[in-house]
Design a protein around this motif. Structure first.
Motif, PDB file in Angstrom:
ATOM      1  N   SER A  79       0.834  -1.201   0.000  1.00 27.21           N
ATOM      2  CA  SER A  79       0.000   0.000   0.000  1.00 27.21           C
ATOM      3  C   SER A  79       0.870   1.254   0.000  1.00 27.21           C
ATOM      4  CB  SER A  79      -0.891   0.054   1.250  1.00 27.21           C
ATOM      5  OG  SER A  79      -1.801  -1.004   1.247  1.00 27.21           O
ATOM      6  N   PRO A  80       0.421   2.319  -0.679  1.00 22.49           N
ATOM      7  CA  PRO A  80       1.156   3.586  -0.608  1.00 22.49           C
ATOM      8  C   PRO A  80       1.122   4.132   0.816  1.00 22.49           C
ATOM      9  CG  PRO A  80      -0.463   3.616  -2.380  1.00 22.49           C
ATOM     10  CD  PRO A  80      -0.722   2.390  -1.571  1.00 22.49           C
ATOM     11  N   VAL A  81       2.252   4.682   1.249  1.00 20.14           N
ATOM     12  CA  VAL A  81       2.392   5.225   2.589  1.00 20.14           C
ATOM     13  C   VAL A  81       2.838   6.676   2.473  1.00 20.14           C
ATOM     14  CG1 VAL A  81       3.682   5.001   4.762  1.00 20.14           C
ATOM     15  CG2 VAL A  81       3.048   2.967   3.479  1.00 20.14           C
ATOM     16  N   PRO A  82       2.220   7.595   3.218  1.00 19.15           N
ATOM     17  CA  PRO A  82       2.677   8.993   3.176  1.00 19.15           C
ATOM     18  C   PRO A  82       4.143   9.093   3.600  1.00 19.15           C
ATOM     19  CG  PRO A  82       0.609   8.806   4.383  1.00 19.15           C
ATOM     20  CD  PRO A  82       1.095   7.407   4.132  1.00 19.15           C
ATOM     21  N   ILE A  83       4.859  10.001   2.975  1.00 21.42           N
ATOM     22  CA  ILE A  83       6.271  10.221   3.283  1.00 21.42           C
ATOM     23  C   ILE A  83       6.518  11.725   3.280  1.00 21.42           C
ATOM     24  CG2 ILE A  83       6.970   9.972   0.870  1.00 21.42           C
ATOM     25  CD1 ILE A  83       9.550   8.625   1.857  1.00 21.42           C
ATOM     26  N   LYS A  84       7.458  12.174   4.085  1.00 22.33           N
ATOM     27  CA  LYS A  84       7.745  13.605   4.172  1.00 22.33           C
ATOM     28  C   LYS A  84       8.253  14.127   2.836  1.00 22.33           C
ATOM     29  CE  LYS A  84       8.663  13.683   9.077  1.00 22.33           C
ATOM     30  NZ  LYS A  84       9.603  14.033  10.142  1.00 22.33           N
TER      31      LYS A  84
END
Length: 145
Positions: free
Chosen positions: A38-43
């Protein structure tokens, strides 16, 4: 050496809430809400995000008829997905620089246009797939408006 390579591959999966089993299959760790792949938020200031955004901009510049180069002015949102490498999904603002395409200078040395007549910014969606062990980068989607 094999241990180092395995650690590098499993480390991002562990951070995503995924663990390997003795059979080689992966399972979700207890309490994790992230599903494997799954796509994961990243800074947006992550170095991988910055590099992926630059690849997206290079793709835009290569397909644009503009005489000036564009570069990323702001990364609005980023996610990363582990899929035989890293797939970055980015929403980026790109703006026209003072550098002409003919001279091909480094984008790091290009400043943004100051003239109101020449200033232009687009909002872009880039999908960039990095496969580091193959030294391969592919921009799957480059859509700017």
């Amino acid at each position: 050496m094999s241990f180092g390579r395995s650690f590098t591959v499993l480390c991002p999966l562990f951070l995503l809430g995924v663990a390997g089993t003795s059979s080689g299959n992966f399972r979700q760790l207890p309490g994790s809400t992230v599903k494997p792949g799954s796509p994961v938020p990243i800074k947006t200031n992550d170095s991988g995000v910055q590099k992926a955004a630059r690849y997206g901009v290079y793709t835009y510049n290569n397909s644009s008829n503009d005489i000036f180069l564009f570069k990323e002015s702001h990364i609005n949102k980023a996610t990363v997905q582990v899929v035989r490498g890293l797939k970055y999904n980015l929403d980026v603002n790109i703006s026209r620089t003072v550098c002409s395409k003919r001279k091909h200078p480094s984008l790091d040395r290009c400043h943004f246009q100051k003239s109101k007549k020449l200033r232009q910014t687009f909002r872009c969606h880039f999908e960039v797939w990095l496969t580091p062990w193959l030294q391969r980068v592919e921009v799957l989607v480059s859509n700017c408006q």
